[in-house]
Scaffold this motif. Structure first.
Motif, PDB file in Angstrom:
ATOM      1  N   LYS A 164       0.853  -1.194   0.000  1.00 31.86           N
ATOM      2  CA  LYS A 164       0.000   0.000   0.000  1.00 31.86           C
ATOM      3  C   LYS A 164       0.892   1.249   0.000  1.00 31.86           C
ATOM      4  N   VAL A 165       1.523   1.461  -1.135  1.00 35.78           N
ATOM      5  CA  VAL A 165       2.452   2.584  -1.299  1.00 35.78           C
ATOM      6  C   VAL A 165       1.846   3.597  -2.251  1.00 35.78           C
ATOM      7  N   ILE A 166       1.903   4.866  -1.872  1.00 38.37           N
ATOM      8  CA  ILE A 166       1.515   5.944  -2.777  1.00 38.37           C
ATOM      9  C   ILE A 166       2.716   6.869  -2.935  1.00 38.37           C
ATOM     10  N   ASN A 167       3.142   7.040  -4.171  1.00 44.79           N
ATOM     11  CA  ASN A 167       4.287   7.904  -4.471  1.00 44.79           C
ATOM     12  C   ASN A 167       3.789   9.277  -4.906  1.00 44.79           C
ATOM     13  N   ILE A 168       4.398  10.306  -4.328  1.00 41.58           N
ATOM     14  CA  ILE A 168       3.934  11.673  -4.562  1.00 41.58           C
ATOM     15  C   ILE A 168       5.132  12.616  -4.582  1.00 41.58           C
ATOM     16  N   CYS A 169       4.989  13.734  -5.301  1.00 43.77           N
ATOM     17  CA  CYS A 169       6.081  14.705  -5.438  1.00 43.77           C
ATOM     18  C   CYS A 169       5.569  16.106  -5.158  1.00 43.77           C
ATOM     19  N   ASP A 170       6.420  16.925  -4.577  1.00 51.44           N
ATOM     20  CA  ASP A 170       5.990  18.288  -4.217  1.00 51.44           C
ATOM     21  C   ASP A 170       6.236  19.319  -5.314  1.00 51.44           C
ATOM     22  N   MET A 171       6.972  18.961  -6.378  1.00 57.30           N
ATOM     23  CA  MET A 171       7.312  19.977  -7.373  1.00 57.30           C
ATOM     24  C   MET A 171       6.082  20.516  -8.106  1.00 57.30           C
ATOM     25  N   PRO A 172       5.170  19.669  -8.591  1.00 52.29           N
ATOM     26  CA  PRO A 172       3.962  20.231  -9.222  1.00 52.29           C
ATOM     27  C   PRO A 172       3.158  21.101  -8.265  1.00 52.29           C
ATOM     28  N   ILE A 173       3.166  20.727  -6.978  1.00 50.07           N
ATOM     29  CA  ILE A 173       2.428  21.523  -5.991  1.00 50.07           C
ATOM     30  C   ILE A 173       3.035  22.916  -5.887  1.00 50.07           C
ATOM     31  N   SER A 174       4.363  22.993  -5.847  1.00 49.18           N
ATOM     32  CA  SER A 174       5.029  24.292  -5.760  1.00 49.18           C
ATOM     33  C   SER A 174       4.745  25.150  -6.991  1.00 49.18           C
ATOM     34  N   ILE A 175       4.768  24.526  -8.168  1.00 49.89           N
ATOM     35  CA  ILE A 175       4.467  25.267  -9.396  1.00 49.89           C
ATOM     36  C   ILE A 175       3.015  25.745  -9.380  1.00 49.89           C
ATOM     37  N   GLU A 176       2.109  24.876  -8.939  1.00 53.84           N
ATOM     38  CA  GLU A 176       0.694  25.281  -8.896  1.00 53.84           C
ATOM     39  C   GLU A 176       0.469  26.419  -7.899  1.00 53.84           C
ATOM     40  N   ASN A 177       1.230  26.437  -6.811  1.00 51.43           N
ATOM     41  CA  ASN A 177       1.126  27.569  -5.882  1.00 51.43           C
ATOM     42  C   ASN A 177       1.499  28.872  -6.583  1.00 51.43           C
ATOM     43  N   ASN A 178       2.508  28.818  -7.458  1.00 48.87           N
ATOM     44  CA  ASN A 178       2.883  30.011  -8.222  1.00 48.87           C
ATOM     45  C   ASN A 178       1.824  30.371  -9.253  1.00 48.87           C
ATOM     46  N   LEU A 179       1.221  29.360  -9.867  1.00 54.52           N
ATOM     47  CA  LEU A 179       0.149  29.632 -10.831  1.00 54.52           C
ATOM     48  C   LEU A 179      -1.018  30.342 -10.148  1.00 54.52           C
ATOM     49  N   VAL A 180      -1.332  29.917  -8.937  1.00 55.21           N
ATOM     50  CA  VAL A 180      -2.407  30.560  -8.172  1.00 55.21           C
ATOM     51  C   VAL A 180      -2.076  32.026  -7.915  1.00 55.21           C
ATOM     52  N   GLU A 181      -0.815  32.301  -7.579  1.00 56.64           N
ATOM     53  CA  GLU A 181      -0.404  33.696  -7.349  1.00 56.64           C
ATOM     54  C   GLU A 181      -0.467  34.506  -8.643  1.00 56.64           C
ATOM     55  N   ILE A 182      -0.047  33.913  -9.748  1.00 55.65           N
ATOM     56  CA  ILE A 182      -0.127  34.597 -11.038  1.00 55.65           C
ATOM     57  C   ILE A 182      -1.566  35.003 -11.339  1.00 55.65           C
ATOM     58  N   LEU A 183      -2.502  34.138 -11.020  1.00 59.33           N
ATOM     59  CA  LEU A 183      -3.912  34.373 -11.311  1.00 59.33           C
ATOM     60  C   LEU A 183      -4.584  35.311 -10.310  1.00 59.33           C
ATOM     61  N   GLY A 184      -3.909  35.544  -9.186  1.00 60.86           N
ATOM     62  CA  GLY A 184      -4.502  36.388  -8.154  1.00 60.86           C
ATOM     63  C   GLY A 184      -5.471  35.650  -7.261  1.00 60.86           C
ATOM     64  N   TYR A 185      -5.410  34.316  -7.267  1.00 58.26           N
ATOM     65  CA  TYR A 185      -6.262  33.519  -6.390  1.00 58.26           C
ATOM     66  C   TYR A 185      -5.554  33.313  -5.043  1.00 58.26           C
ATOM     67  N   LYS A 186      -6.256  32.706  -4.106  1.00 57.96           N
ATOM     68  CA  LYS A 186      -5.711  32.594  -2.752  1.00 57.96           C
ATOM     69  C   LYS A 186      -5.057  31.241  -2.464  1.00 57.96           C
ATOM     70  N   LYS A 187      -5.613  30.171  -3.006  1.00 55.40           N
ATOM     71  CA  LYS A 187      -5.099  28.848  -2.655  1.00 55.40           C
ATOM     72  C   LYS A 187      -5.243  27.889  -3.830  1.00 55.40           C
ATOM     73  N   ARG A 188      -4.500  26.792  -3.761  1.00 57.15           N
ATOM     74  CA  ARG A 188      -4.479  25.843  -4.860  1.00 57.15           C
ATOM     75  C   ARG A 188      -5.843  25.222  -5.122  1.00 57.15           C
ATOM     76  N   SER A 189      -6.643  25.081  -4.083  1.00 59.12           N
ATOM     77  CA  SER A 189      -7.975  24.484  -4.263  1.00 59.12           C
ATOM     78  C   SER A 189      -8.907  25.384  -5.071  1.00 59.12           C
ATOM     79  N   ASP A 190      -8.463  26.624  -5.376  1.00 57.03           N
ATOM     80  CA  ASP A 190      -9.271  27.522  -6.213  1.00 57.03           C
ATOM     81  C   ASP A 190      -9.199  27.147  -7.690  1.00 57.03           C
TER      82      ASP A 190
END
Length: 444
Positions: A164-190
């Motif tokens: 029961k292994v799930i592999n995950i990476c933080d790099m797309p998350i970091s990029i998406e956080n920047n995309l949210v800032e570019i768009l003027g939104y508050k959080k990734r769930s937006d």
């Protein structure tokens, strides 16, 4: 509300305090009964663990805390294993980066020769964690964010297929956080994203607001001019924000030029612009040196100060907000929330015209049954060709580890897009093998 017990494997990591603080900030949605630290280097772990014990006690004294080097103690009676181990520590990372540079190749810890060397070290370490988990807490989930995630994911798929292994990476998350800032939104769930590829090797194809607005035109225009660089990267001190990372974010503009309809993962720069990366790297002082002289010293110093003062008040350790995806994943598995997340899973038809056994990175809905991947369909020739070459390298590395095959590992080096020719591939392999004999299987 159920309280979970977790073990952090890699308790001596410099990222552990930030993750602990992030967990403590999210107790309202992920309450904890116990936290255990496990590391095979007890001395290093103690520096971090002594400080984290104080941080935990001051935030919620009802949480039991244990630091140990004993797998039976660590892995018994836990619900979630969070793994971020680094076999060989930063000393070996330094070699992963510097040896390729000697031969005119990119020196990077997860890409090309450095990633292959690191992968050969990581496989055994992660398999050990899987085996401990299955022995002592077989119902637990292992959330692996140990690198290089692509090679580790292929190894666990093949060598521990029922785990029961799930592999995950933080790099797309970091990029998406920047995309949210570019768009003027508050959080990734937006935003809601569509993405596919391999780990550190993928593309966003669609990004929309929660009400369905297509945000790609605005983002494509911004990225074509600025890459992913945003103002907060220039002002704030965060994990993926310093001169080196700012250069990486900016370089995304050049990568995007190759397929303007998509947005690329930043790691693609190592494959498309190797000469640029080599020219902008000091072969005597690589990223590993920056981390050892910067983050490692700062975190250990702060931890020692907390232990000496017996309080975490006025510490400069920071909550690792970017790692909140780890809590999102744990919550989804524990409380069946069907959180939408980018995970590394077996393809099995998700990408219709790609190897069904490849470990691909795609959006998934996560429930108590684990990830349920969302179909991608067919992908273009450009991406398909790149991914086929890269996944072949990753599979050859696992072949080499499993079969103790020098020949398969030589093929992996020679096939890597970052390595210029077979002569250099053999030179790299021979030198790296000599320096990794403590960690790699004996090759035949």
């Amino acid at each position: 509300m159920k309280k979970s017990s977790i073990v952090i494997a890699g308790g001596g990591s410099t990222f552990t305090p930030g993750i602990i603080m992030m967990l403590l900030e999210n107790l309202d949605r992920y309450p904890l009964k116990s936290i255990k630290f496990y590391d095979n280097d007890g001395e290093r772990q103690k520096i971090v663990a002594d400080a984290c014990e104080i941080i935990i006690r001051e935030k919620d004294p009802t949480i039991d805390f244990v630091q140990t080097t004993d797998p039976a103690v660590a892995f018994t009676d836990v619900d979630i294993v969070m793994a971020h181990i680094r076999v060989g520590k930063y000393k070996m990372r330094e070699l992963d980066e510097k040896i390729p540079l000697k031969y005119g190749c990119v020196g990077q810890e997860t890409c090309g020769p450095g990633g292959i060397a690191y992968g050969m070290r990581s496989i055994q370490g992660v398999l050990e964690l899987v085996d401990y988990m299955e022995k002592y807490s077989p119902e637990a989930w292992l959330l692996n964010y140990s690198n290089p995630a692509a090679i580790v994911a292929e190894a666990t798929r093949r060598l521990r297929p029922k785990s029961k292994v799930i592999n995950i990476c933080d790099m797309p998350i970091s990029i998406e956080n920047n995309l949210v800032e570019i768009l003027g939104y508050k959080k990734r769930s937006d935003i809601v994203t569509r993405y596919y590829g391999l780990n550190h090797f993928g593309w966003w194809t669609d990004i929309r607001s929660r009400d369905g607005k297509d945000l790609m035109p605005e983002l494509r225009d911004y990225v074509s001019k600025n890459g992913y660089l945003v103002q907060s990267d220039l002002e704030e001190k965060k994990q993926h924000s310093d001169e080196s990372w700012n250069s990486t974010y900016k370089k995304a503009a050049d990568i995007q030029m190759l397929d303007p309809d998509t947005l690329p993962n930043t790691y693609l720069k190592y494959y498309f612009y190797p000469e640029y990366e080599i020219a902008h790297t000091d072969p005597e002082y690589t990223r590993a040196n920056q981390v050892m002289d910067g983050r490692e010293k700062e975190v250990f110093s702060a931890c020692k100060e907390i232990a000496d003062k017996q309080t975490a008040k006025d510490t400069y350790l920071e909550v690792d907000e970017h790692a909140s995806y780890i809590v999102d994943l744990a919550v989804a598995l524990t409380f069946n929330t069907y959180e939408r997340m980018l995970l590394i899973v077996e393809n099995n038809g998700i990408i219709a015209n790609f190897d069904p056994t490849a470990m691909v990175e795609v959006p998934c809905l996560v429930s108590s049954n684990g990830p349920e991947p969302l179909a991608v369909g067919t992908i273009p020739t450009f991406q398909k060709g790149l991914m086929e070459q890269q996944v072949a390298v990753e599979k050859l590395v696992v072949d080499a580890w499993e079969e103790q095959s020098y020949q398969k590992l030589l093929q992996a080096f020679a096939l890597s897009k970052i390595v210029p020719n077979a002569t250099v591939a053999k030179q790299l392999l021979d030198e790296m093998y000599e320096l990794n004999k403590e960690y790699w299987p004996e090759l035949k």
